[in-house]
Design a protein around this motif. Structure first.
Motif, PDB file in Angstrom:
ATOM      1  N   ALA A   1      44.014 -56.386 -13.904  1.00 36.98           N
ATOM      2  CA  ALA A   1      44.748 -55.299 -13.247  1.00 36.98           C
ATOM      3  C   ALA A   1      45.162 -55.689 -11.832  1.00 36.98           C
ATOM      4  O   ALA A   1      46.300 -55.442 -11.412  1.00 36.98           O
ATOM      5  CB  ALA A   1      43.894 -54.035 -13.227  1.00 36.98           C
TER       6      ALA A   1
ATOM      7  N   TYR B   1      51.135 -47.906 -18.606  1.00 34.00           N
ATOM      8  CA  TYR B   1      50.180 -46.812 -18.436  1.00 34.00           C
ATOM      9  C   TYR B   1      50.265 -45.812 -19.581  1.00 34.00           C
ATOM     10  O   TYR B   1      49.257 -45.242 -20.006  1.00 34.00           O
ATOM     11  CB  TYR B   1      50.426 -46.100 -17.104  1.00 34.00           C
ATOM     12  CG  TYR B   1      49.419 -45.024 -16.810  1.00 34.00           C
ATOM     13  CD1 TYR B   1      48.135 -45.347 -16.383  1.00 34.00           C
ATOM     14  CD2 TYR B   1      49.739 -43.675 -16.969  1.00 34.00           C
ATOM     15  CE1 TYR B   1      47.199 -44.367 -16.119  1.00 34.00           C
ATOM     16  CE2 TYR B   1      48.808 -42.686 -16.706  1.00 34.00           C
ATOM     17  CZ  TYR B   1      47.543 -43.030 -16.279  1.00 34.00           C
ATOM     18  OH  TYR B   1      46.616 -42.056 -16.031  1.00 34.00           O
TER      19      TYR B   1
ATOM     20  N   VAL C   1      45.453 -50.117 -16.166  1.00 26.93           N
ATOM     21  CA  VAL C   1      45.229 -49.858 -14.743  1.00 26.93           C
ATOM     22  C   VAL C   1      46.225 -50.624 -13.877  1.00 26.93           C
ATOM     23  O   VAL C   1      46.509 -50.220 -12.756  1.00 26.93           O
ATOM     24  CB  VAL C   1      43.773 -50.215 -14.372  1.00 26.93           C
ATOM     25  CG1 VAL C   1      43.502 -49.980 -12.901  1.00 26.93           C
ATOM     26  CG2 VAL C   1      42.805 -49.392 -15.209  1.00 26.93           C
TER      27      VAL C   1
ATOM     28  N   VAL D   1      48.955 -48.476 -12.648  1.00 26.00           N
ATOM     29  CA  VAL D   1      48.559 -47.590 -11.554  1.00 26.00           C
ATOM     30  C   VAL D   1      48.552 -48.350 -10.236  1.00 26.00           C
ATOM     31  O   VAL D   1      49.067 -47.881  -9.213  1.00 26.00           O
ATOM     32  CB  VAL D   1      47.166 -46.987 -11.839  1.00 26.00           C
ATOM     33  CG1 VAL D   1      46.718 -46.106 -10.678  1.00 26.00           C
ATOM     34  CG2 VAL D   1      47.193 -46.185 -13.135  1.00 26.00           C
TER      35      VAL D   1
ATOM     36  N   VAL E   1      41.017 -45.300  -5.237  1.00 25.12           N
ATOM     37  CA  VAL E   1      41.137 -44.852  -6.629  1.00 25.12           C
ATOM     38  C   VAL E   1      40.451 -45.807  -7.604  1.00 25.12           C
ATOM     39  O   VAL E   1      40.402 -45.527  -8.799  1.00 25.12           O
ATOM     40  CB  VAL E   1      42.624 -44.707  -7.041  1.00 25.12           C
ATOM     41  CG1 VAL E   1      43.345 -43.747  -6.122  1.00 25.12           C
ATOM     42  CG2 VAL E   1      43.320 -46.061  -7.057  1.00 25.12           C
ATOM     43  N   MET E   2      39.906 -46.926  -7.093  1.00 26.48           N
ATOM     44  CA  MET E   2      39.324 -47.910  -7.992  1.00 26.48           C
ATOM     45  C   MET E   2      38.147 -47.321  -8.776  1.00 26.48           C
ATOM     46  O   MET E   2      37.954 -47.633  -9.953  1.00 26.48           O
ATOM     47  CB  MET E   2      38.867 -49.149  -7.218  1.00 26.48           C
ATOM     48  CG  MET E   2      38.456 -50.310  -8.095  1.00 26.48           C
ATOM     49  SD  MET E   2      38.235 -51.830  -7.140  1.00 26.48           S
ATOM     50  CE  MET E   2      36.879 -51.351  -6.059  1.00 26.48           C
TER      51      MET E   2
ATOM     52  N   GLN F   1      39.461 -45.420 -11.606  1.00 27.02           N
ATOM     53  CA  GLN F   1      40.029 -46.311 -12.614  1.00 27.02           C
ATOM     54  C   GLN F   1      38.946 -46.998 -13.423  1.00 27.02           C
ATOM     55  O   GLN F   1      39.133 -47.272 -14.614  1.00 27.02           O
ATOM     56  CB  GLN F   1      40.942 -47.345 -11.948  1.00 27.02           C
ATOM     57  CG  GLN F   1      42.137 -46.755 -11.236  1.00 27.02           C
ATOM     58  CD  GLN F   1      42.916 -45.796 -12.121  1.00 27.02           C
ATOM     59  OE1 GLN F   1      43.178 -46.071 -13.290  1.00 27.02           O
ATOM     60  NE2 GLN F   1      43.278 -44.632 -11.572  1.00 27.02           N
TER      61      GLN F   1
ATOM     62  N   THR G   1      38.107 -44.566 -15.937  1.00 26.94           N
ATOM     63  CA  THR G   1      39.157 -44.596 -16.959  1.00 26.94           C
ATOM     64  C   THR G   1      38.946 -45.763 -17.914  1.00 26.94           C
ATOM     65  O   THR G   1      39.091 -45.628 -19.126  1.00 26.94           O
ATOM     66  CB  THR G   1      40.543 -44.706 -16.298  1.00 26.94           C
ATOM     67  OG1 THR G   1      40.738 -43.575 -15.445  1.00 26.94           O
ATOM     68  CG2 THR G   1      41.644 -44.753 -17.335  1.00 26.94           C
ATOM     69  N   MET G   2      38.606 -46.913 -17.355  1.00 28.76           N
ATOM     70  CA  MET G   2      38.384 -48.098 -18.181  1.00 28.76           C
ATOM     71  C   MET G   2      37.186 -47.915 -19.112  1.00 28.76           C
ATOM     72  O   MET G   2      37.218 -48.334 -20.268  1.00 28.76           O
ATOM     73  CB  MET G   2      38.158 -49.321 -17.292  1.00 28.76           C
ATOM     74  CG  MET G   2      39.419 -49.872 -16.667  1.00 28.76           C
ATOM     75  SD  MET G   2      39.074 -51.375 -15.733  1.00 28.76           S
ATOM     76  CE  MET G   2      40.743 -51.947 -15.426  1.00 28.76           C
TER      77      MET G   2
END
Length: 336
Positions: free
Chosen positions: A107, A138, A215, A218, A265-266, A269, A272-273
């Motif tokens: 990413a 995305y 990601v 993003v 935001v990591m 994310q 999310t991952m």
């Protein structure tokens, strides 16, 4: 700084408790986990005996208190096949974290430089194409991207393996590594065979790309918009007025500040991952925590699902703290 980190550290158990509580009551709303998992194989008397042994016939608040007490002792419960969920987490959690690590590298390697290029070539054809690319990767389902990657690079071109964390013979050999970490790359290094390490890395390429592209889009858009805004700041104009080159102004003065939102935001994310890893691991038969979670969901083993989700909630809470600490180090303004 210490006060800032202390407050964020206190939020870890609070965040984990909220997430665990929500998952616990949602699992109970779904229904009785014993009947859901074994209702087709046991008679009513046997189901009641299993519920009695598991404590599921007690009041809901008593179950909740016992569950929290067990979590504090490190007890995540048992699956329907009588496995300790903590053992499942230790065995398969390392594989998921390894996949997320490789996906984050993908990413960053794709999203950050492309976002920087798009920002410095604003409104050009390349910028428009990169923005469309970010939306596409995305929006595309992870499993669909994974299947396309397998079809092209594994089936048609034959460059990379189709599935798994390593070849069968490599996995069997790495079972004897001591100390065993369950992280294939580290185990291959400890084994001391370069061929095994190459095999493990080749198996990681496609799943890491499939998950990392999600990601990368993003990161691309965040870097682009924040770098564009930063390049319009007064201190950037002052740097230009001093005669600094465009490359120096962008790289040394603007890019660092533009990276602050990326770090912010990591943590989200990574969460999310971890969620998307269920589909990625299932697609590539990457035997990690997501792969096991999908198996338990198929078997309707809600107790196992609850334990794994509780562990993921703890990981997300810890990662949020780490991200807050990194942001404080990069940008002193957030400490005040």
């Amino acid at each position: 700084m210490l006060r800032y980190l202390g407050v964020r550290l206190l939020l870890i158990p609070v965040t984990a408790w909220i997430l665990v509580t929500v998952v616990f009551f949602l699992m109970r709303v779904i229904g009785d986990p014993i009947s859901a998992a074994l209702g087709a194989h046991l008679n009513q008397q046997q189901i009641e005996e299993r519920k009695e042994a598991a404590g599921l016939n007690r009041p809901i608040l008593v179950q909740y208190w016992e569950y929290l007490s067990g979590l504090l002792r490190g007890d995540l419960g048992r699956s329907q096949d009588n496995r300790e969920i903590s053992e499942v987490v230790v065995t398969y959690g390392a594989a998921s974290l390894e996949l997320v690590f490789w996906a984050l590298i993908v990413a960053f390697a794709i999203g950050v430089p492309l976002g920087r290029y798009a920002a410095t070539h604003r409104d050009s054809a390349a910028d428009i194409g990169l923005r469309l690319f970010a939306i596409l990767v995305y929006a595309a389902p992870v499993f669909f991207v994974g299947l396309l990657l397998k079809l092209v690079f594994a089936v048609q071109l034959g460059w990379l393996p189709v599935a798994g964390r390593a070849s069968t013979n490599v996995e069997l050999q790495l079972q004897h590594v001591s100390p065993k970490t369950n992280i294939m790359v580290i185990d291959a290094i400890l084994y001391g065979d370069a061929g095994y390490l190459v095999d493990v890395l080749k198996h990681a390429v496609l799943p890491a790309i499939a998950l990392g592209l999600l990601v990368a889009g993003v990161f691309l858009r965040l870097v682009r918009i924040n770098l564009i805004q930063t390049l319009q700041a007064c201190y950037v104009d002052a740097a230009r007025a001093r005669g600094l080159s465009r490359r120096v102004v962008t790289g040394r003065h603007a890019f660092r500040n533009a990276m602050i939102p990326i770090v912010t935001v990591m943590g989200m994310q990574i969460a999310t991952m971890l969620g998307a890893s269920v589909l990625t691991e299932t697609t590539f038969e990457w035997k990690g925590l997501g792969y096991q979670l999908a198996a338990y969901l198929s078997a309707r083993d809600f107790i196992a699902v609850q334990g794994i989700v509780a562990f993921i909630a703890l990981i997300v809470a810890v990662m949020s703290f780490v991200v807050d600490a990194l942001v404080a180090l990069i940008d002193p303004r957030v400490r005040f």
